[in-house]
Enzyme design. Structure first.
Site, mmCIF file in Angstrom:
data_model
loop_
_atom_site.group_PDB
_atom_site.id
_atom_site.type_symbol
_atom_site.label_atom_id
_atom_site.label_comp_id
_atom_site.label_asym_id
_atom_site.label_seq_id
_atom_site.Cartn_x
_atom_site.Cartn_y
_atom_site.Cartn_z
ATOM 1 N N ASN A 9 27.995 24.646 14.965
ATOM 2 C CA ASN A 9 28.678 24.640 16.478
ATOM 3 C C ASN A 9 29.836 23.279 16.067
ATOM 4 O OD1 ASN A 9 29.790 24.458 18.927
ATOM 5 N ND2 ASN A 9 27.864 24.060 20.120
ATOM 6 N N LYS A 11 31.943 22.405 17.999
ATOM 7 C CA LYS A 11 32.221 21.889 19.136
ATOM 8 C C LYS A 11 34.004 21.464 19.401
ATOM 9 C CE LYS A 11 27.740 20.217 20.062
ATOM 10 N NZ LYS A 11 27.130 19.249 20.632
ATOM 11 N N HIS A 95 25.879 27.242 26.443
ATOM 12 C CA HIS A 95 25.579 25.764 25.975
ATOM 13 C C HIS A 95 25.473 24.645 26.827
ATOM 14 C CE1 HIS A 95 25.947 22.127 23.471
ATOM 15 N NE2 HIS A 95 25.693 22.952 22.458
ATOM 16 N N GLU A 97 26.513 21.778 27.110
ATOM 17 C CA GLU A 97 27.623 21.245 27.590
ATOM 18 C C GLU A 97 28.495 22.175 28.335
ATOM 19 O OE1 GLU A 97 28.834 20.324 23.399
ATOM 20 O OE2 GLU A 97 27.268 18.928 23.410
ATOM 21 N N GLU A 167 17.817 24.350 22.731
ATOM 22 C CA GLU A 167 18.231 23.109 22.396
ATOM 23 C C GLU A 167 17.887 22.018 23.765
ATOM 24 O OE1 GLU A 167 21.993 23.366 19.948
ATOM 25 O OE2 GLU A 167 22.622 23.747 21.933
ATOM 26 N N GLY A 173 23.181 15.520 20.405
ATOM 27 C CA GLY A 173 23.858 14.430 19.835
ATOM 28 C C GLY A 173 23.466 13.052 20.076
ATOM 29 N N SER A 212 20.284 17.243 17.319
ATOM 30 C CA SER A 212 20.172 16.216 16.168
ATOM 31 C C SER A 212 19.450 17.004 14.877
ATOM 32 C CB SER A 212 19.438 15.132 16.754
ATOM 33 O OG SER A 212 20.088 14.449 17.574
#
Ligand code: 13P
Length: 251
Positions: A9, A11, A95, A97, A167, A173, A212
């Site tokens: 991904n 992003k 996701h 985000e 996730e 991140g 991560s």
């Protein structure tokens, strides 16, 4: 036997030129008979470059997001008919985000899942709890809510085309992945939830871990009995690093 699936991904990273260079290098690394399914998720603007760069290889590509409607007055959005022109195989849906920064609700995510399946494409449904939800002992409750909102009522044939990415939001991140035993526990919980609704089909559904993942820790996750792959952010931006992760998934 579930075929492992390791996905990148990207992003909001990489121009078309950078995507072209990535694909060129990645194709040098991946053998034709590589036993792990590999999928790149570039930003929309680099989908054409990635399609051109990967056509004829074993590596697949997909979109990071989609709007559930086929067309209309939705400024800034992208529809499935538009994405199908780029010969995508997968779409990432839900996701964290998208949920947290852009306010996507469980209901909106469910509409996307149905639209993606109807278009003959495979969704990767992301689920995962926030840190305070884990601290309060509510991680399973949150994941179960996300699963039932998105997948309840799906036929076994449709569900078979879904990939689930667990996730945990606090691991994304941050450089701090989940403990492998916690990831396994949640993946087993997800599979149990699927089995209760879909029966044996649940044994064929792939569950990824994301958050991560790096070359140095990927093997700890990819070896777990209920984890069948990884969804990788930061460490997927370099083709050598991403391929080093994918190699850890070779059965
Ligand atoms: P990182 O690998 O950068 O933690 O991101 C994970 C992720 O969000 C993949 O979708």
């Amino acid at each position: 036997m579930r075929t492992p699936i390791v996905a990148a991904n990207w992003k909001m990273n990489k121009t078309q030129a950078e995507a072209r260079e990535y694909c060129r290098r990645f194709r040098e690394l991946v053998p034709e008979d590589f036993p792990v399914e590999l999928v790149l998720f570039p930003p929309f603007t680099a989908l054409g470059a990635v399609r051109d760069g990967l056509t004829g290889s074993v590596v697949k590509w997909g979109a990071q997001n989609v709007h559930p409607e086929p067309k209309g007055a939705f400024t800034g959005e992208i529809s499935l008919p538009m994405l199908l022109e780029y010969e995508i195989s997968y779409v990432i849906v839900g996701h964290s985000e998208r949920r947290d920064i852009f306010g996507e609700t469980d209901e909106f995510i469910a509409r996307k899942i149905w639209a993606v399946l109807e278009a003959g494409v495979r969704p990767i449904l992301c689920v995962g709890e926030k840190l305070e939800e884990r601290r309060e002992g509510r991680a399973r409750e949150v994941v179960e809510r996300q699963l039932s909102a998105a997948l309840e009522g799906l036929s076994p044939e449709d569900a078979d085309r879904v990939v689930i990415a667990y996730e945990p939001v606090w691991a994304i991140g941050t450089g701090v992945p989940a403990r492998p035993e916690d990831a396994q526990e949640m993946a087993a919980f997800i599979r149990g939830w699927l089995r209760a609704r879909l029966g044996d089909v649940a044994d064929g559904i792939r569950i990824q871990y994301g958050g991560s993942v790096k070359p140095g820790n990927a093997g700890d996750f990819l070896r777990l009995p209920d984890i069948d792959g990884a969804l990788v952010g930061g460490a997927s931006l370099d083709p050598d690093s991403f391929f080093a992760i994918a190699r850890e998934g070779v059965p």
